[in-house]
Scaffold this motif. Structure first.
Motif, PDB file in Angstrom:
ATOM      1  N   PRO A  75       0.804  -1.231   0.000  1.00  0.00           N
ATOM      2  CA  PRO A  75       0.000   0.000   0.000  1.00  0.00           C
ATOM      3  C   PRO A  75       0.831   1.272   0.000  1.00  0.00           C
ATOM      4  CG  PRO A  75      -0.078  -1.063   2.148  1.00  0.00           C
ATOM      5  CD  PRO A  75       0.582  -2.035   1.214  1.00  0.00           C
ATOM      6  N   ALA A  76       2.086   1.184   0.369  1.00  0.00           N
ATOM      7  CA  ALA A  76       2.938   2.373   0.369  1.00  0.00           C
ATOM      8  C   ALA A  76       3.282   2.828  -1.045  1.00  0.00           C
ATOM      9  CB  ALA A  76       4.224   2.100   1.152  1.00  0.00           C
ATOM     10  N   ALA A  77       3.087   1.945  -2.030  1.00  0.00           N
ATOM     11  CA  ALA A  77       3.553   2.258  -3.383  1.00  0.00           C
ATOM     12  C   ALA A  77       2.434   2.453  -4.389  1.00  0.00           C
ATOM     13  CB  ALA A  77       4.471   1.131  -3.868  1.00  0.00           C
ATOM     14  N   VAL A  78       1.184   2.418  -3.948  1.00  0.00           N
ATOM     15  CA  VAL A  78       0.051   2.445  -4.875  1.00  0.00           C
ATOM     16  C   VAL A  78      -0.787   3.701  -4.654  1.00  0.00           C
ATOM     17  CG1 VAL A  78      -2.049   1.245  -5.609  1.00  0.00           C
ATOM     18  CG2 VAL A  78      -0.007  -0.063  -5.001  1.00  0.00           C
ATOM     19  N   ALA A  79      -1.165   4.378  -5.743  1.00  0.00           N
ATOM     20  CA  ALA A  79      -2.030   5.556  -5.668  1.00  0.00           C
ATOM     21  C   ALA A  79      -3.422   5.152  -5.206  1.00  0.00           C
ATOM     22  CB  ALA A  79      -2.106   6.239  -7.021  1.00  0.00           C
ATOM     23  N   THR A  80      -4.135   6.091  -4.592  1.00  0.00           N
ATOM     24  CA  THR A  80      -5.456   5.796  -4.042  1.00  0.00           C
ATOM     25  C   THR A  80      -6.464   6.870  -4.422  1.00  0.00           C
ATOM     26  OG1 THR A  80      -4.720   6.842  -1.989  1.00  0.00           O
ATOM     27  CG2 THR A  80      -4.696   4.442  -2.058  1.00  0.00           C
ATOM     28  N   VAL A  81      -7.714   6.449  -4.510  1.00  0.00           N
ATOM     29  CA  VAL A  81      -8.848   7.351  -4.681  1.00  0.00           C
ATOM     30  C   VAL A  81      -9.825   7.059  -3.548  1.00  0.00           C
ATOM     31  CG1 VAL A  81     -10.812   8.001  -6.119  1.00  0.00           C
ATOM     32  CG2 VAL A  81      -8.593   7.510  -7.184  1.00  0.00           C
ATOM     33  N   PHE A  82     -10.162   8.067  -2.765  1.00  0.00           N
ATOM     34  CA  PHE A  82     -11.121   7.940  -1.677  1.00  0.00           C
ATOM     35  C   PHE A  82     -12.416   8.633  -2.087  1.00  0.00           C
ATOM     36  CE2 PHE A  82      -7.119   7.141   0.297  1.00  0.00           C
ATOM     37  CZ  PHE A  82      -7.384   6.294   1.360  1.00  0.00           C
ATOM     38  N   ALA A  83     -13.533   7.964  -1.856  1.00  0.00           N
ATOM     39  CA  ALA A  83     -14.825   8.514  -2.274  1.00  0.00           C
ATOM     40  C   ALA A  83     -15.840   8.352  -1.161  1.00  0.00           C
ATOM     41  CB  ALA A  83     -15.327   7.804  -3.533  1.00  0.00           C
ATOM     42  N   SER A  84     -16.518   9.446  -0.826  1.00  0.00           N
ATOM     43  CA  SER A  84     -17.569   9.434   0.179  1.00  0.00           C
ATOM     44  C   SER A  84     -18.618  10.466  -0.207  1.00  0.00           C
ATOM     45  CB  SER A  84     -16.998   9.765   1.566  1.00  0.00           C
ATOM     46  OG  SER A  84     -18.018   9.897   2.526  1.00  0.00           O
ATOM     47  N   SER A  85     -19.872  10.180   0.095  1.00  0.00           N
ATOM     48  CA  SER A  85     -20.934  11.113  -0.276  1.00  0.00           C
ATOM     49  C   SER A  85     -20.949  12.356   0.597  1.00  0.00           C
ATOM     50  CB  SER A  85     -22.301  10.422  -0.200  1.00  0.00           C
ATOM     51  OG  SER A  85     -22.657  10.169   1.145  1.00  0.00           O
ATOM     52  N   GLY A  86     -20.263  12.308   1.740  1.00  0.00           N
ATOM     53  CA  GLY A  86     -20.305  13.496   2.598  1.00  0.00           C
ATOM     54  C   GLY A  86     -19.259  13.557   3.683  1.00  0.00           C
ATOM     55  N   GLY A  87     -18.441  12.532   3.845  1.00  0.00           N
ATOM     56  CA  GLY A  87     -17.420  12.579   4.877  1.00  0.00           C
ATOM     57  C   GLY A  87     -17.956  12.186   6.246  1.00  0.00           C
ATOM     58  N   ASP A  88     -17.299  12.697   7.284  1.00  0.00           N
ATOM     59  CA  ASP A  88     -17.563  12.265   8.654  1.00  0.00           C
ATOM     60  C   ASP A  88     -18.636  13.134   9.310  1.00  0.00           C
ATOM     61  OD1 ASP A  88     -17.511  11.209  11.155  1.00  0.00           O
ATOM     62  OD2 ASP A  88     -15.501  11.890  11.668  1.00  0.00           O
ATOM     63  N   GLY A  89     -19.878  12.671   9.253  1.00  0.00           N
ATOM     64  CA  GLY A  89     -20.978  13.424   9.841  1.00  0.00           C
ATOM     65  C   GLY A  89     -20.910  13.519  11.348  1.00  0.00           C
ATOM     66  N   ASP A  90     -20.332  12.497  12.020  1.00  0.00           N
ATOM     67  CA  ASP A  90     -20.206  12.541  13.477  1.00  0.00           C
ATOM     68  C   ASP A  90     -19.343  13.733  13.911  1.00  0.00           C
ATOM     69  OD1 ASP A  90     -21.767  10.302  14.050  1.00  0.00           O
ATOM     70  OD2 ASP A  90     -20.088   8.947  13.696  1.00  0.00           O
ATOM     71  N   THR A  91     -18.225  13.928  13.216  1.00  0.00           N
ATOM     72  CA  THR A  91     -17.335  15.028  13.572  1.00  0.00           C
ATOM     73  C   THR A  91     -17.992  16.377  13.290  1.00  0.00           C
ATOM     74  OG1 THR A  91     -15.328  13.726  13.239  1.00  0.00           O
ATOM     75  CG2 THR A  91     -15.114  16.110  13.054  1.00  0.00           C
ATOM     76  N   ILE A  92     -18.660  16.500  12.160  1.00  0.00           N
ATOM     77  CA  ILE A  92     -19.357  17.751  11.837  1.00  0.00           C
ATOM     78  C   ILE A  92     -20.418  18.049  12.885  1.00  0.00           C
ATOM     79  CG2 ILE A  92     -20.832  18.911  10.154  1.00  0.00           C
ATOM     80  CD1 ILE A  92     -17.925  18.642   9.300  1.00  0.00           C
ATOM     81  N   HIS A  93     -21.137  17.018  13.316  1.00  0.00           N
ATOM     82  CA  HIS A  93     -22.155  17.186  14.353  1.00  0.00           C
ATOM     83  C   HIS A  93     -21.529  17.712  15.649  1.00  0.00           C
ATOM     84  CE1 HIS A  93     -25.574  16.265  16.973  1.00  0.00           C
ATOM     85  NE2 HIS A  93     -24.719  15.667  17.774  1.00  0.00           N
ATOM     86  N   GLU A  94     -20.403  17.138  16.054  1.00  0.00           N
ATOM     87  CA  GLU A  94     -19.749  17.561  17.289  1.00  0.00           C
ATOM     88  C   GLU A  94     -19.259  19.008  17.193  1.00  0.00           C
ATOM     89  OE1 GLU A  94     -19.607  16.093  20.138  1.00  0.00           O
ATOM     90  OE2 GLU A  94     -20.626  14.284  19.439  1.00  0.00           O
ATOM     91  N   ILE A  95     -18.717  19.386  16.049  1.00  0.00           N
ATOM     92  CA  ILE A  95     -18.237  20.764  15.877  1.00  0.00           C
ATOM     93  C   ILE A  95     -19.408  21.747  15.937  1.00  0.00           C
ATOM     94  CG2 ILE A  95     -17.212  22.374  14.226  1.00  0.00           C
ATOM     95  CD1 ILE A  95     -15.351  20.138  13.348  1.00  0.00           C
ATOM     96  N   LEU A  96     -20.482  21.445  15.210  1.00  0.00           N
ATOM     97  CA  LEU A  96     -21.640  22.340  15.196  1.00  0.00           C
ATOM     98  C   LEU A  96     -22.295  22.423  16.570  1.00  0.00           C
ATOM     99  CD1 LEU A  96     -23.249  21.385  11.765  1.00  0.00           C
ATOM    100  CD2 LEU A  96     -21.854  23.380  12.303  1.00  0.00           C
ATOM    101  N   SER A  97     -22.345  21.294  17.278  1.00  0.00           N
ATOM    102  CA  SER A  97     -22.921  21.308  18.624  1.00  0.00           C
ATOM    103  C   SER A  97     -22.100  22.186  19.564  1.00  0.00           C
ATOM    104  CB  SER A  97     -22.998  19.878  19.177  1.00  0.00           C
ATOM    105  OG  SER A  97     -23.861  19.083  18.404  1.00  0.00           O
ATOM    106  N   THR A  98     -20.775  22.108  19.427  1.00  0.00           N
ATOM    107  CA  THR A  98     -19.908  22.933  20.269  1.00  0.00           C
ATOM    108  C   THR A  98     -20.085  24.411  19.931  1.00  0.00           C
ATOM    109  OG1 THR A  98     -18.296  21.142  20.444  1.00  0.00           O
ATOM    110  CG2 THR A  98     -17.524  23.364  20.963  1.00  0.00           C
ATOM    111  N   LEU A  99     -20.155  24.733  18.654  1.00  0.00           N
ATOM    112  CA  LEU A  99     -20.329  26.130  18.248  1.00  0.00           C
ATOM    113  C   LEU A  99     -21.673  26.691  18.700  1.00  0.00           C
ATOM    114  CD1 LEU A  99     -18.832  26.002  14.645  1.00  0.00           C
ATOM    115  CD2 LEU A  99     -17.803  27.034  16.670  1.00  0.00           C
ATOM    116  N   ALA A 100     -22.660  25.820  18.881  1.00  0.00           N
ATOM    117  CA  ALA A 100     -23.975  26.271  19.323  1.00  0.00           C
ATOM    118  C   ALA A 100     -24.107  26.315  20.843  1.00  0.00           C
ATOM    119  CB  ALA A 100     -25.056  25.356  18.753  1.00  0.00           C
ATOM    120  N   SER A 101     -23.055  25.930  21.553  1.00  0.00           N
ATOM    121  CA  SER A 101     -23.088  25.895  23.011  1.00  0.00           C
ATOM    122  C   SER A 101     -22.464  27.169  23.583  1.00  0.00           C
ATOM    123  CB  SER A 101     -22.312  24.674  23.514  1.00  0.00           C
ATOM    124  OG  SER A 101     -20.920  24.852  23.295  1.00  0.00           O
TER     125      SER A 101
END
Length: 274
Positions: A75-101
């Motif tokens: 895996p150190a020598a092979v190119a990669t493509v990462f695909a997600s429809s929206g990324g990490d919703g849990d982290t976004i939720h935690e950030i937004l919750s903190t900003l709203a507190s």
């Protein structure tokens, strides 16, 4: 039409814990039971990063590691493509919750997990990869977009490329605006040339209009495919799990689909395939 060869598959999802077990279900040799899978360990990460890795990263790394192990590639020598429809919703939720507190001070570790290429960064740390990596999003067509991107890169560079696609549900209230059914991850190791590890050839072609998309083999698998964008790969995986080839139609854009024709490697080798 563009052709690539599949050397390895990684899989994580409800009732589909790893390709070896998942292919039995997808081939119809075993009943599908959509039991939530425990999060996979991420032993390939150093201890500090392992503690900080969110759920979506653990799923992506587990699927990727399985595909690379199956292909026997570094895996150190092979190119990669990462695909997600929206990324990490849990982290976004935690950030937004903190900003709203009242105490509006998000943790710095939350920020670096919130970016769309977080999984690619953790993968580079875990594998020591220095090859090129891309992270993309195309809403419900993210798997097809990732597969197309990985295949184009493989053909143009004449080198192997790995696709790692993944999604996790958003917590409420974000889930009301963007419902995602289940945590899911898949990885495909693609090569532009036939090899001893290559067990199937994929021929990709774009199709205009609104064709009838391929569906899951059972109502439960179809529900997973329909409700989780990364699981749009299930008809393709089902064909790969079976003994024969054929074509599947995958969702991409509203007026554009990705057709994938699967040719299994014959017992005599790729030399006998036109």
């Amino acid at each position: 039409m563009m052709r690539v060869y599949l050397e390895g598959i990684g899989l994580f999802g409800p009732g589909l814990q790893g390709w070896a077990a998942g292919r039995e279900v997808l081939a119809g040799r075993q009943a599908y039971e959509p039991v939530a899978a425990p999060l996979p360990p991420v032993e390939m990460l150093p201890a500090n990063e392992r503690r900080r890795a969110p759920k979506i990263v653990k799923i992506a790394l587990a699927a990727g590691a399985e595909a690379f192990a199956a292909a026997g590639r570094d895996p150190a020598a092979v190119a990669t493509v990462f695909a997600s429809s929206g990324g990490d919703g849990d982290t976004i939720h935690e950030i937004l919750s903190t900003l709203a507190s009242p105490q509006r001070e998000p943790s710095p570790t939350r920020f670096h997990n919130s970016v769309h290429n977080a999984a690619a960064g953790y993968w580079s740390i875990a594998s020591g990869a220095k090859a090129a990596t891309s992270s993309l999003c195309c809403h419900d067509g993210s798997f097809a977009a990732g597969l197309l991107e990985a295949a184009v890169q493989a053909v143009e560079s004449a080198e192997a490329v790995a696709l790692i696609a993944y999604d996790v549900p958003y917590p409420a209230p974000l889930s009301e605006a963007r419902p995602i059914g289940a945590a899911f991850g898949v990885a495909l190791l693609l090569s532009p040339l036939p090899s001893a590890a290559g067990f199937a050839r994929l021929a990709l072609a774009m199709r205009l209009g609104a064709p009838e998309y391929s569906r899951g083999a059972s109502p439960a698998l179809e529900a997973l495919r329909r409700n989780t964008p990364a699981a749009r790969c299930l008809p393709l995986l089902a064909m790969l799990a079976g003994s024969g080839g054929g074509e599947v139609m995958l969702e991409y854009l509203p007026d554009l689909a990705l057709e994938v024709a699967v040719t299994p490697r014959p017992a005599s080798g790729w030399e006998d395939v036109a």
